[in-house]
Design an enzyme around this catalytic site. Structure first.
Site, PDB file in Angstrom:
ATOM      1  N   PHE A   1       0.783  -1.485   0.215  1.00  0.00           N
ATOM      2  CA  PHE A   1       0.002  -0.196   0.078  1.00  0.00           C
ATOM      3  C   PHE A   1       0.704   1.425   0.044  1.00  0.00           C
ATOM      4  CE2 PHE A   1       0.831  -0.270   4.632  1.00  0.00           C
ATOM      5  CZ  PHE A   1       0.739   1.313   4.983  1.00  0.00           C
TER       6      PHE A   1
ATOM      7  N   LYS B   1      -1.067  -6.801  -9.453  1.00  0.00           N
ATOM      8  CA  LYS B   1      -2.152  -7.210  -8.450  1.00  0.00           C
ATOM      9  C   LYS B   1      -1.670  -5.979  -7.275  1.00  0.00           C
ATOM     10  CE  LYS B   1      -2.920  -8.228  -4.607  1.00  0.00           C
ATOM     11  NZ  LYS B   1      -3.393  -7.475  -3.634  1.00  0.00           N
TER      12      LYS B   1
ATOM     13  N   GLU C   1      -4.824  -4.066  -2.232  1.00  0.00           N
ATOM     14  CA  GLU C   1      -6.412  -3.693  -1.845  1.00  0.00           C
ATOM     15  C   GLU C   1      -6.447  -2.265  -1.235  1.00  0.00           C
ATOM     16  OE1 GLU C   1      -4.612  -6.004  -0.707  1.00  0.00           O
ATOM     17  OE2 GLU C   1      -5.544  -6.880   0.979  1.00  0.00           O
TER      18      GLU C   1
ATOM     19  N   CYS D   1       9.537   1.510   3.746  1.00  0.00           N
ATOM     20  CA  CYS D   1      10.448   0.567   3.939  1.00  0.00           C
ATOM     21  C   CYS D   1      11.990   0.830   4.179  1.00  0.00           C
ATOM     22  CB  CYS D   1      10.461  -0.789   3.084  1.00  0.00           C
ATOM     23  SG  CYS D   1      11.037  -0.154   1.440  1.00  0.00           S
TER      24      CYS D   1
HETATM   25  P1  NAD Z   1       1.300  -6.768   3.047  1.00  0.00           P
HETATM   26  O1  NAD Z   1       2.300  -7.816   3.083  1.00  0.00           O
HETATM   27  O2  NAD Z   1       0.090  -6.527   4.045  1.00  0.00           O
HETATM   28  O3  NAD Z   1       0.531  -6.682   1.616  1.00  0.00           O
HETATM   29  C1  NAD Z   1       1.354  -6.715   0.353  1.00  0.00           C
HETATM   30  C2  NAD Z   1       0.410  -7.542  -0.737  1.00  0.00           C
HETATM   31  O4  NAD Z   1       0.450  -8.813  -0.370  1.00  0.00           O
HETATM   32  C3  NAD Z   1      -0.848  -6.713  -1.002  1.00  0.00           C
HETATM   33  O5  NAD Z   1      -0.765  -6.904  -2.494  1.00  0.00           O
HETATM   34  C4  NAD Z   1      -1.681  -7.835  -0.327  1.00  0.00           C
HETATM   35  O6  NAD Z   1      -2.977  -7.776  -0.919  1.00  0.00           O
HETATM   36  C5  NAD Z   1      -0.870  -9.133  -0.401  1.00  0.00           C
HETATM   37  N1  NAD Z   1      -1.391  -9.802   0.793  1.00  0.00           N
HETATM   38  C6  NAD Z   1      -1.808  -9.464   1.974  1.00  0.00           C
HETATM   39  N2  NAD Z   1      -1.858 -10.705   2.611  1.00  0.00           N
HETATM   40  C7  NAD Z   1      -1.597 -11.819   2.000  1.00  0.00           C
HETATM   41  C8  NAD Z   1      -1.798 -13.209   2.108  1.00  0.00           C
HETATM   42  N3  NAD Z   1      -2.282 -13.594   3.365  1.00  0.00           N
HETATM   43  N4  NAD Z   1      -1.538 -13.904   0.955  1.00  0.00           N
HETATM   44  C9  NAD Z   1      -0.993 -13.590  -0.299  1.00  0.00           C
HETATM   45  N5  NAD Z   1      -1.084 -12.179  -0.395  1.00  0.00           N
HETATM   46  C10 NAD Z   1      -1.557 -11.303   0.553  1.00  0.00           C
HETATM   47  O7  NAD Z   1       2.086  -5.312   2.977  1.00  0.00           O
HETATM   48  P2  NAD Z   1       1.400  -3.904   3.263  1.00  0.00           P
HETATM   49  O8  NAD Z   1       1.002  -3.589   4.526  1.00  0.00           O
HETATM   50  O9  NAD Z   1       0.804  -3.527   2.039  1.00  0.00           O
HETATM   51  O10 NAD Z   1       2.892  -2.952   2.939  1.00  0.00           O
HETATM   52  C11 NAD Z   1       3.686  -2.562   3.952  1.00  0.00           C
HETATM   53  C12 NAD Z   1       4.858  -3.627   3.925  1.00  0.00           C
HETATM   54  O11 NAD Z   1       5.760  -3.712   2.722  1.00  0.00           O
HETATM   55  C13 NAD Z   1       5.936  -3.096   5.146  1.00  0.00           C
HETATM   56  O12 NAD Z   1       6.564  -4.301   5.700  1.00  0.00           O
HETATM   57  C14 NAD Z   1       7.133  -2.688   4.183  1.00  0.00           C
HETATM   58  O13 NAD Z   1       8.249  -2.963   4.910  1.00  0.00           O
HETATM   59  C15 NAD Z   1       7.046  -3.519   3.176  1.00  0.00           C
HETATM   60  N6  NAD Z   1       7.694  -2.903   2.061  1.00  0.00           N
HETATM   61  C16 NAD Z   1       8.785  -3.382   1.620  1.00  0.00           C
HETATM   62  C17 NAD Z   1       9.659  -2.742   0.731  1.00  0.00           C
HETATM   63  C18 NAD Z   1      10.980  -3.318   0.264  1.00  0.00           C
HETATM   64  O14 NAD Z   1      11.532  -2.719  -0.738  1.00  0.00           O
HETATM   65  N7  NAD Z   1      11.592  -4.161   1.140  1.00  0.00           N
HETATM   66  C19 NAD Z   1       8.966  -1.604   0.106  1.00  0.00           C
HETATM   67  C20 NAD Z   1       7.816  -1.046   0.395  1.00  0.00           C
HETATM   68  C21 NAD Z   1       7.090  -1.734   1.320  1.00  0.00           C
END
Ligand code: NAD
Length: 492
Positions: free
Chosen positions: A152, A176, A179, A284
């Site tokens: 997000f 994808k 959401e 991140c």
């Molecule tokens: P999230 O893991 O909740 O969601 C990421 C994606 O995974 C979304 O598209 C979501 O729909 C999907 N998803 C969620 N639950 C799932 C499941 N059970 N099974 C399969 N897919 C699923 O992450 P978020 O809250 O959207 O983003 C924040 C996180 O992203 C933080 O931990 C941040 O550090 C990390 N992030 C990392 C980087 C990097 O480059 N390392 C960059 C940006 C964000």
């Protein structure tokens, strides 16, 4: 008042209404208003998208790379033309300030620009006479249908870490998006449609776990790029590997900054306040912990407390706001809980951002800048990615111990050092176990022609996002060893 957009999938070049009853509401995190209705794609809808992508791949991989990048040049123009509208949408669905949205989208555009160099980037290599009369070549070919699952917090930039490289290299791409922030991706699909990209080359399906599972399990998807939390990154990495997919998963972070006595304290605290509180700490590459060395302690602590107190928190569309809300009420309560736990575990709250609100926005998810001192390295606060505007302070006597504290973290996304000493900087660069380092910088975000190099629990895979890593990830190498004996040549 904003209107509530009924979102559709973008499949085979057409905006398709979903057949699902599983509809989520997209909420503006500053106002609490519903701004979108988001259909969660079923596995049947995913199957249609993947098959359309596979059909499009037949012609797309045969389209000369010089022609493929023309669509990216055109996309870049349209992104510039609609820059403010897209940035405004990002702020409305994600909460960050409009200044932050513009900076994010700029980095997205820069990735499109780098991928426009694909005619050179995709080149292979060759040798004549590896044995007498035998030549050998390595060529790069695209994979087929590839997928990106994005988080997000950077809805305008992170899809563009992948999309331009994937399609310029000749693949068909399915996004994808998170959401929680689906409308920025929809903007991109609109623009790609407008540039006349062949149908099916880029598609978008909305959804959550079921949609992600279907994309990974589908026999025709070849590669999975994921960015999000470490828990889901591990899950996606393992599942994709089980299904024989090429996979790269970027996870969470707990970034530590080290402040040496010789650092320029005022500038350092300004830089670190931007790192810790910018994007409400939902980056991140946010520094969420600092280790002061020796006498840096008092002067840095005081400067950070001042910076935390004066940061202007407000609605991101207000140009004067310096920090927006966090993404959801759940996220707000998780952050506030961890701050409470840290106090119970013995840390001292110097600036408390809990329980505050912004005038006129009582339904927003507000957490104000929070500064916590005397954080124990083994405590919950030191080990957990909070993903909010909470900055913890630890103190030590020397750089060696500061580096030990960094290297004891499970994550390895970024670490920063503030100093005037080249020798200290070299030691830090050499010894720290993290993939992105900042020297006198608070957000060491690699430019698009460098890999976004997380390590340890911040990354699962071998090839990272962006630049040459992106080109390698989205192509498979083919090696041709050939001999043309003159005795055969004479026959033709
Ligand atoms: P999230 O893991 O909740 O969601 C990421 C994606 O995974 C979304 O598209 C979501 O729909 C999907 N998803 C969620 N639950 C799932 C499941 N059970 N099974 C399969 N897919 C699923 O992450 P978020 O809250 O959207 O983003 C924040 C996180 O992203 C933080 O931990 C941040 O550090 C990390 N992030 C990392 C980087 C990097 O480059 N390392 C960059 C940006 C964000």
């Amino acid at each position: 008042m904003s209107s509530t957009a009924e979102l559709k999938h973008f499949i085979g070049g057409v905006w398709e209404s979903s057949q699902t009853d599983d509809i989520l509401k997209g909420i503006n995190p500053a106002t609490g208003e519903a701004i979108s209705l988001i259909p969660m794609a079923s596995s049947a809808e995913v199957d249609i998208a993947v098959r359309k992508g596979q059909d499009a791949f037949v012609e797309w991989r045969r389209t000369p790379v010089t022609e493929r990048v023309q669509y990216l040049f055109a996309l870049r123009q349209l992104l510039e033309q609609h820059f403010e509208e897209i940035a405004s949408m990002m702020t409305q669905e994600c909460g960050k300030t409009i200044v932050e949205s513009r900076a994010e989208l700029r980095r997205g555009v820069e990735n499109v620009e780098v991928a426009c160099g694909m005619p050179s980037l995709i080149q292979g290599y060759n040798n004549e006479d590896v044995a007498s009369g035998i030549d050998e070549h390595m060529i790069r070919q695209p994979l087929g249908v590839v997928v990106a699952i994005t988080p997000f917090n950077f809805p305008g930039m992170i899809p563009l870490w992948f999309l331009p490289y994937a399609i310029a290299a000749g693949n068909c791409f399915i996004l994808k998006p998170s959401e929680k922030v689906p409308q920025t991706g929809a903007w991109m699909m609109r623009l790609l449609n407008e540039v006349g990209l062949p149908k099916g080359v880029v598609q978008m399906v909305h959804g959550g776990k079921e949609t992600v599972d279907a994309l990974i399990e589908h026999p025709l998807t070849r590669a999975i790029s994921f960015v999000g939390s470490t828990r889901i990154a591990r899950y996606v990495y393992a599942k994709a590997a089980k299904h024989g997919k090429r996979v790269q998963c970027q996870g969470g972070a707990k970034n530590v900054a080290v402040i040496l006595e010789d650092a320029e304290m005022e500038l350092t605290s300004e830089i670190l306040a931007d790192s810790a509180f910018g994007c409400a700490g939902q980056r991140c590459l946010a520094n969420s912990l600092a280790v002061t060395v020796g006498e840096a302690r008092d002067v840095f602590t005081e400067a950070m407390a001042g910076a935390a107190r004066i940061r202007r928190v407000g609605y991101g569309l207000d140009e004067n706001s310096e920090m927006g809300p966090v993404i959801t009420p759940d996220s707000q309560s998780t952050i506030e809980n961890i701050v409470g736990v840290s106090e119970k575990e013995g840390a001292r709250i110097l600036v408390d951002g809990r329980g505050r609100t912004v005038d006129g926005f009582k339904n927003g998810n507000w957490v104000f800048p929070t500064l916590i001192d005397d954080v124990d390295p083994g405590s919950t606060l030191a080990k957990t990615e909070i993903f909010g505007p909470v900055f913890g302070l630890m103190h030590t006597a020397n750089l060696d111990h500061a580096i030990e504290l960094i290297n004891s973290q499970a994550y390895g996304n970024m670490a920063c050092l503030f100093t005037r000493s080249g020798a200290a900087a070299r030691k830090f660069r050499y010894e720290v176990d993290a993939g992105n380092l900042g020297i006198n910088l608070g957000v060491a975000a690699p430019m698009p022609f460098y890999p976004f190099s997380g390590w340890k629990d911040s990354f699962f895979g071998s090839l990272h996002a962006q630049g040459k890593h992106g080109v390698e990830f989205y192509t498979q190498t083919k090696v041709v060893v050939e001999r043309w004996p003159s005795v055969w040549s004479r026959k033709f």
